[in-house]
Design a protein around this motif. Structure first.
Motif, PDB file in Angstrom:
ATOM      1  N   ILE A 135      29.509  -5.723  29.053  1.00  0.00           N
ATOM      2  CA  ILE A 135      30.553  -5.831  28.029  1.00  0.00           C
ATOM      3  C   ILE A 135      30.758  -7.299  27.654  1.00  0.00           C
ATOM      4  O   ILE A 135      30.831  -7.660  26.471  1.00  0.00           O
ATOM      5  CB  ILE A 135      31.865  -5.206  28.537  1.00  0.00           C
ATOM      6  CG1 ILE A 135      31.690  -3.690  28.736  1.00  0.00           C
ATOM      7  CG2 ILE A 135      33.005  -5.488  27.573  1.00  0.00           C
ATOM      8  CD1 ILE A 135      32.893  -3.006  29.367  1.00  0.00           C
ATOM      9  N   ASP A 136      30.831  -8.151  28.678  1.00  0.00           N
ATOM     10  CA  ASP A 136      31.017  -9.584  28.419  1.00  0.00           C
ATOM     11  C   ASP A 136      29.848 -10.162  27.627  1.00  0.00           C
ATOM     12  O   ASP A 136      30.041 -10.976  26.715  1.00  0.00           O
ATOM     13  CB  ASP A 136      31.167 -10.332  29.743  1.00  0.00           C
ATOM     14  CG  ASP A 136      32.434  -9.937  30.504  1.00  0.00           C
ATOM     15  OD1 ASP A 136      33.341  -9.374  29.868  1.00  0.00           O
ATOM     16  OD2 ASP A 136      32.484 -10.174  31.720  1.00  0.00           O
TER      17      ASP A 136
ATOM     18  N   TYR B 277      32.409 -16.437  30.794  1.00  0.00           N
ATOM     19  CA  TYR B 277      32.219 -15.154  31.471  1.00  0.00           C
ATOM     20  C   TYR B 277      31.403 -15.295  32.758  1.00  0.00           C
ATOM     21  O   TYR B 277      31.465 -14.418  33.626  1.00  0.00           O
ATOM     22  CB  TYR B 277      31.515 -14.158  30.539  1.00  0.00           C
ATOM     23  CG  TYR B 277      32.389 -13.684  29.397  1.00  0.00           C
ATOM     24  CD1 TYR B 277      33.610 -13.057  29.630  1.00  0.00           C
ATOM     25  CD2 TYR B 277      31.989 -13.864  28.075  1.00  0.00           C
ATOM     26  CE1 TYR B 277      34.402 -12.614  28.582  1.00  0.00           C
ATOM     27  CE2 TYR B 277      32.776 -13.429  27.013  1.00  0.00           C
ATOM     28  CZ  TYR B 277      33.981 -12.811  27.274  1.00  0.00           C
ATOM     29  OH  TYR B 277      34.775 -12.379  26.244  1.00  0.00           O
TER      30      TYR B 277
ATOM     31  N   GLN C 246      24.239   0.823  36.120  1.00  0.00           N
ATOM     32  CA  GLN C 246      25.093   0.149  37.101  1.00  0.00           C
ATOM     33  C   GLN C 246      24.298  -0.663  38.113  1.00  0.00           C
ATOM     34  O   GLN C 246      24.868  -1.506  38.822  1.00  0.00           O
ATOM     35  CB  GLN C 246      25.965   1.166  37.848  1.00  0.00           C
ATOM     36  CG  GLN C 246      26.938   1.924  36.956  1.00  0.00           C
ATOM     37  CD  GLN C 246      26.333   3.172  36.350  1.00  0.00           C
ATOM     38  OE1 GLN C 246      25.108   3.302  36.277  1.00  0.00           O
ATOM     39  NE2 GLN C 246      27.180   4.085  35.902  1.00  0.00           N
TER      40      GLN C 246
ATOM     41  N   PRO D  26      28.883  -1.668  33.001  1.00  0.00           N
ATOM     42  CA  PRO D  26      29.163  -2.865  33.819  1.00  0.00           C
ATOM     43  C   PRO D  26      29.917  -3.914  33.005  1.00  0.00           C
ATOM     44  O   PRO D  26      29.633  -4.130  31.820  1.00  0.00           O
ATOM     45  CB  PRO D  26      27.764  -3.355  34.208  1.00  0.00           C
ATOM     46  CG  PRO D  26      26.888  -2.156  34.086  1.00  0.00           C
ATOM     47  CD  PRO D  26      27.445  -1.347  32.958  1.00  0.00           C
ATOM     48  N   GLN D  27      30.875  -4.569  33.649  1.00  0.00           N
ATOM     49  CA  GLN D  27      31.670  -5.580  32.952  1.00  0.00           C
ATOM     50  C   GLN D  27      30.800  -6.712  32.433  1.00  0.00           C
ATOM     51  O   GLN D  27      31.063  -7.268  31.362  1.00  0.00           O
ATOM     52  CB  GLN D  27      32.751  -6.127  33.882  1.00  0.00           C
ATOM     53  CG  GLN D  27      33.753  -7.056  33.200  1.00  0.00           C
ATOM     54  CD  GLN D  27      34.513  -6.370  32.068  1.00  0.00           C
ATOM     55  OE1 GLN D  27      34.983  -5.238  32.227  1.00  0.00           O
ATOM     56  NE2 GLN D  27      34.632  -7.041  30.926  1.00  0.00           N
ATOM     57  N   ASP D  28      29.737  -7.049  33.180  1.00  0.00           N
ATOM     58  CA  ASP D  28      28.841  -8.119  32.722  1.00  0.00           C
ATOM     59  C   ASP D  28      28.175  -7.762  31.393  1.00  0.00           C
ATOM     60  O   ASP D  28      27.930  -8.638  30.559  1.00  0.00           O
ATOM     61  CB  ASP D  28      27.755  -8.388  33.773  1.00  0.00           C
ATOM     62  CG  ASP D  28      28.278  -9.230  34.927  1.00  0.00           C
ATOM     63  OD1 ASP D  28      29.306  -9.913  34.745  1.00  0.00           O
ATOM     64  OD2 ASP D  28      27.661  -9.202  36.014  1.00  0.00           O
TER      65      ASP D  28
ATOM     66  N   TYR E 247      38.293  -8.340  20.605  1.00  0.00           N
ATOM     67  CA  TYR E 247      39.602  -7.806  20.971  1.00  0.00           C
ATOM     68  C   TYR E 247      40.717  -8.282  20.036  1.00  0.00           C
ATOM     69  O   TYR E 247      41.856  -7.818  20.143  1.00  0.00           O
ATOM     70  CB  TYR E 247      39.949  -8.181  22.409  1.00  0.00           C
ATOM     71  CG  TYR E 247      39.089  -7.462  23.422  1.00  0.00           C
ATOM     72  CD1 TYR E 247      39.211  -6.082  23.610  1.00  0.00           C
ATOM     73  CD2 TYR E 247      38.161  -8.150  24.196  1.00  0.00           C
ATOM     74  CE1 TYR E 247      38.428  -5.408  24.542  1.00  0.00           C
ATOM     75  CE2 TYR E 247      37.369  -7.486  25.131  1.00  0.00           C
ATOM     76  CZ  TYR E 247      37.508  -6.117  25.293  1.00  0.00           C
ATOM     77  OH  TYR E 247      36.725  -5.455  26.217  1.00  0.00           O
TER      78      TYR E 247
ATOM     79  N   GLN F 186      38.300   0.182  23.601  1.00  0.00           N
ATOM     80  CA  GLN F 186      37.454   0.757  24.645  1.00  0.00           C
ATOM     81  C   GLN F 186      36.606   1.908  24.095  1.00  0.00           C
ATOM     82  O   GLN F 186      35.421   2.048  24.428  1.00  0.00           O
ATOM     83  CB  GLN F 186      38.325   1.254  25.819  1.00  0.00           C
ATOM     84  CG  GLN F 186      38.937   0.156  26.658  1.00  0.00           C
ATOM     85  CD  GLN F 186      40.176  -0.451  26.025  1.00  0.00           C
ATOM     86  OE1 GLN F 186      40.654   0.025  24.991  1.00  0.00           O
ATOM     87  NE2 GLN F 186      40.700  -1.514  26.644  1.00  0.00           N
TER      88      GLN F 186
ATOM     89  N   TYR G 280      33.067   4.505  29.215  1.00  0.00           N
ATOM     90  CA  TYR G 280      33.448   3.084  29.223  1.00  0.00           C
ATOM     91  C   TYR G 280      33.533   2.549  30.648  1.00  0.00           C
ATOM     92  O   TYR G 280      33.102   1.423  30.939  1.00  0.00           O
ATOM     93  CB  TYR G 280      34.781   2.905  28.506  1.00  0.00           C
ATOM     94  CG  TYR G 280      35.252   1.459  28.472  1.00  0.00           C
ATOM     95  CD1 TYR G 280      34.747   0.580  27.515  1.00  0.00           C
ATOM     96  CD2 TYR G 280      36.180   0.991  29.394  1.00  0.00           C
ATOM     97  CE1 TYR G 280      35.157  -0.751  27.482  1.00  0.00           C
ATOM     98  CE2 TYR G 280      36.603  -0.336  29.375  1.00  0.00           C
ATOM     99  CZ  TYR G 280      36.078  -1.202  28.411  1.00  0.00           C
ATOM    100  OH  TYR G 280      36.481  -2.527  28.400  1.00  0.00           O
ATOM    101  N   ASN G 281      34.061   3.354  31.538  1.00  0.00           N
ATOM    102  CA  ASN G 281      34.198   2.906  32.932  1.00  0.00           C
ATOM    103  C   ASN G 281      32.856   2.754  33.633  1.00  0.00           C
ATOM    104  O   ASN G 281      32.770   2.090  34.677  1.00  0.00           O
ATOM    105  CB  ASN G 281      35.082   3.881  33.716  1.00  0.00           C
ATOM    106  CG  ASN G 281      36.519   3.844  33.247  1.00  0.00           C
ATOM    107  OD1 ASN G 281      36.994   2.815  32.765  1.00  0.00           O
ATOM    108  ND2 ASN G 281      37.222   4.971  33.381  1.00  0.00           N
TER     109      ASN G 281
END
Length: 836
Positions: free
Chosen positions: A79-80, A234, A189, A75-77, A91, A157, A71-72
């Motif tokens: 996930i968004d 986002y 990444q 990239p947050q982008d 969520y 997550q 999960y880490n």
């Protein structure tokens, strides 16, 4: 109030009926629902990967390409983008989204078709792991219940991590880690917002919305994802505009193979399937071979370049095809490019089409669409091939070789393009450590795509003179010395059953009379080898050769054995030569060093045989020299899987191995003093200048009619065998005349081990030994060095060109001194008594 009361009662009844219906459905499907707890310990199906000993990826096997990410690592982008596009209330909901379901139901009621999906990311995860994609009500009901169970068991997550790794994204890629590699050739990444949005848009229709299938559809879908990200807050407007305006540049990226060793990869695949079953293709297992990437690269380069050199000196066989003839309308660049993309490539050989011929140059269009120039130096070799023994005249201009519209093969040599062709002959090379049997390099043929037949381990060919060191070793075992005289004179043996005489001949057919054994082996005298065989005895020789791992059935019970009539694989020959290199120990080759599971846990570690030279218990060896002939598989890994290593059996003495190495060193360096008129060369003399070191040795091998060419030899810590020949056993390697367009370094005349196979061995050793310091000769105990007469092999008191020092096993050195009459050369005037 009465109406409201009735309406409320009706609502309660509907709710109870709904809950009851849902509960009823749950009770009905519960026996069929999977145990979602398995997701806690799920093993994602990843391909089996094969590596070299130093960690270079050789190949991977499996239908599904997957690169698991945590999960880490996501990239947050991304996930968004997934939440904005697939499940905006991810969520907040308990696995299903009532609002989304209601909205989808309204759309269905109003339009009559399901235009809007309502599956959450959790539901998609449930479907991907436990259900099919069939569009049935019962499947949807199961999906809902499984999703609710998943939400009770896993965190959001954990759900996102499993979804990101499980989802199919086209072109055999599963998960976003693999998709990033397949479409963009990058780690996840390292992707831009535009590229991440492209991937995030693909779950809707991965086979048709990917950028390889359709850039237009992929771009439109990416823009939808970006707009959703903007609407959900986002990304900023400027980030949205920049990503939207970025062109999608994608192409298919295969597994990033770091080392070209396809024949070894196939050996490792077959071994893994045999050991662990068909499930290895989805196990994520990492199989480490014994290959050294530096040596493998050197072997591949040396073997293939040597094969192409052999093929080219025999002449150019012409174009692969003629796409248009002179006078016809030429193909345009687009049509040529489309045709070339359908053609295979074989290693360095690339298909090309001739588009212009002018003077001593030609222009070609390559598979990439680029235009390249073929200079005269890159095609002047191309005399016409007539037969394997005859070539046409040297060309004088490009038009003598090529014509516009021809499809040909080209390769790049020293940054310049050169005309080439797919060779008719083939080759194999094996390099191994004589200290433990590890295969360090292996070439099974010209190209694995062209032919998957592994000539290094599967091609059983006559070995020619490469068998002679083993026969001389048998004679040493019976008391022969390096100074023993053997008569180099013609042999006539009448065969009453055939009514003919067997007349083995030297090659070339020259004879020098009584000759020391060292010279006989180094110069590969055929008649001397036959006499050595006779002295030892045919049955005794065959029994002795089984000590090296050769089987009785591979060795003909005939004196032709001395000339190499026995048939072996290159792997077997290399293994046999290792016995001489390591001091007399039989080591079974092995090629798997270890196996790890996807998490790095060790599943298997090789325990190869080891050489014990001091304080050894002879009973610890599970394999004795008496039962070597019973071994079924030279590459059997079973012994390597034992918990404890076994000692390698010593099958010949250290002194015997040393003396045989001495003769093979003379194969390269010869002997005598050229300034004093006593100098001579062995058949392997071509290795002198390129390698320029004295700790090497080897033996050429050429069969009757030059159908097989060999060179096997040793260097510090390494043994290598090269074979060249046609897969068609009836075809001869032939001969070549000199090409007037080439310099004096060209090879010509009859093909043989020294000309056809040894150049590859030399080129390989030049690279392999570049950082290996020369080693001083280590003389075993019980080996003495005495001065002898060159002509007779007897002791001498002279200290001039007629004498030399020679090695002997203690007790076998001569005791008589040469007389003045003997040293004059008159001792061999009588022809009635043969030596040996």
């Amino acid at each position: 109030m009465k109406f409201i009361k009735r309406l409320l009662i009706l609502a309660i009844i509907c709710i109870l009926l709904g809950v009851g219906t849902i509960f009823g459905f749950y009770v009905y499907v519960k026996p069929e629902l999977p145990d979602v707890a398995t997701l806690k310990d799920v093993e994602l199906q990843t391909p089996m990967q094969v590596y070299s000993a130093d960690g270079k990826l050789i190949s991977q096997f499996g239908e599904k390409r997957r690169i698991p990410v945590t999960y880490n690592d996501i990239p947050q982008d991304l996930i968004d983008a997934l939440i904005a596009t697939e499940d905006s209330r991810f969520y907040d909901h308990p696995g299903i989204d009532p609002i989304g379901i209601t909205r989808a139901a309204i759309v269905v009621a109003m339009s009559g078709s399901a235009k809007q999906g309502a599956s959450t990311i959790t539901q998609q995860l449930a479907r991907n792991f436990f259900l099919s994609n069939e569009k049935k009500i019962m499947r949807k009901i199961k999906e809902i219940f499984i999703a609710i169970h998943i939400e009770q068991l896993l965190t959001k997550q954990e759900i996102m991590e499993l979804y990101a790794n499980k989802i199919f994204l086209g072109y055999r890629s599963y998960g976003f880690g693999a998709a990033a590699r397949v479409y963009f050739g990058k780690d996840l990444q390292d992707l831009t917002l535009s590229e991440l949005a492209t991937l995030a848009g693909m779950p809707k229709a991965p086979s048709t919305m990917n950028p390889i299938y359709s850039v237009e559809r992929a771009t439109n879908r990416r823009n939808v994802v970006l707009k959703r990200m903007l609407d959900e807050g986002y990304v900023t407007r400027s980030e949205y505009e920049q990503a939207k305006n970025e062109p999608i540049v994608a192409r298919y990226h295969g597994a990033e193979i770091e080392l070209n060793a396809p024949y070894m990869a196939e050996m490792a695949r077959a071994w893994a399937v045999e050991q662990y079953g068909e499930d290895v293709y989805e196990s994520g297992m990492k199989v480490y071979t014994t290959l050294d990437s530096r040596l493998q690269n050197a072997a591949e380069k040396a073997a293939i370049n040597n094969l192409l050199s052999y093929d080219e000196r025999h002449g150019y066989r012409g174009a692969v095809a003629t796409l248009w003839k002179d006078g016809a309308e030429p193909w345009d660049a687009e049509k040529i490019a489309k045709h070339l993309k359908q053609q295979p490539t074989y290693g360095e050989l690339n298909p090309a089409v001739v588009i212009k011929v002018d003077g001593k140059a030609a222009e070609v269009e390559l598979q990439s669409g680029e235009t390249a120039t073929l200079p005269w130096d890159g095609m002047k070799w191309a005399r016409r091939y007539r037969t394997d023994t005859r070539q046409g005249t040297a060309p004088k201009q490009a038009a003598d070789i090529l014509a516009v519209g021809e499809q040909i093969w080209v390769r790049k040599v020293d940054d310049a393009w050169q005309l080439s062709q797919v060779p008719d002959a083939n080759t194999a090379m094996v390099a191994m450590s004589p200290e433990n049997g590890a295969i360090k390099a292996l070439v099974g043929g010209f190209n694995f795509v062209h032919s998957k037949f592994n000539r290094a381990t599967q091609s059983v060919r006559q070995v020619g003179s490469a068998i002679k060191p083993f026969i001389y070793s048998a004679a040493l075992d019976q008391g022969m010395t390096l100074a023993t005289l053997i008569n180099d004179a013609p042999i006539n043996k009448w065969d009453s059953s055939q009514g003919t005489a067997w007349r083995p001949k030297n090659s070339p057919p020259t004879y020098i009379g009584p000759t020391r054994a060292r010279i006989g082996l180094a110069t590969s005298k055929n008649v001397m080898a036959v006499r050595v065989l006779r002295k030892v005895g045919l049955d005794e020789t065959i029994d002795f050769l089984t000590r090296f791992g050769f089987k009785h059935e591979e060795l003909p019970r005939s004196e032709t054995l001395a000339l190499g009539a026995g048939s072996l694989t290159p792997m077997q020959v290399a293994q046999g030569f290792s016995v001489f290199a390591n001091g007399g120990y039989y080591l079974k080759p092995y090629f798997i060093s270890k196996v790890e599971d996807p998490f790095g846990q060790l599943l298997f570690t090789a325990h190869p045989q080891t050489i014990c030279r001091e304080n050894c218990d002879s009973n610890t060896s599970k394999l004795s020299s008496d039962n070597l002939m019973e071994e079924e598989n030279l590459l059997d890994e079973t012994a390597a899987m034992e918990n404890e290593p076994e000692f390698a059996p010593q099958v010949i003495s250290e002194q015997n191995a040393f003396l045989t190495r001495e003769m093979m060193e003379a194969n390269i360096w010869g002997g005598g003093d050229w300034r004093q008129g006593t100098g001579w060369n062995g058949t392997g003399w071509r290795a002198q200048k390129p390698l320029n070191r004295r700790d090497i040795g080897g033996k050429t091998g050429t069969t009757n009619d030059s159908k097989d060419a060999w060179y096997s030899g040793f260097a510090p810590g390494l043994v290598a065998t090269v074979w060249v020949g046609f897969d068609d056993h009836s075809r001869e390697l032939g001969r070549t005349s000199r090409n007037a367009n080439l310099d004096n370094s060209q090879i010509s005349g009859a093909e043989a081990g020294a000309k056809t196979a040894q150049p590859a061995w030399i080129d390989f050793m030049v690279d392999a030994l570049v950082d290996v310091p020369a080693q001083r000769k280590v003389v075993p105990s019980d080996i003495v060095k005495v001065r002898i007469d060159r002509d007779t092999g007897l002791l001498t008191r002279k200290n001039d060109a007629s004498s030399m020092f020679e090695f002997f096993e203690k007790g076998t050195e001569p005791t008589d001194y040469v007389s003045s009459a003997a040293s004059s050369g008159n001792i061999y005037e009588s022809e009635g008594e043969e030596l040996f």
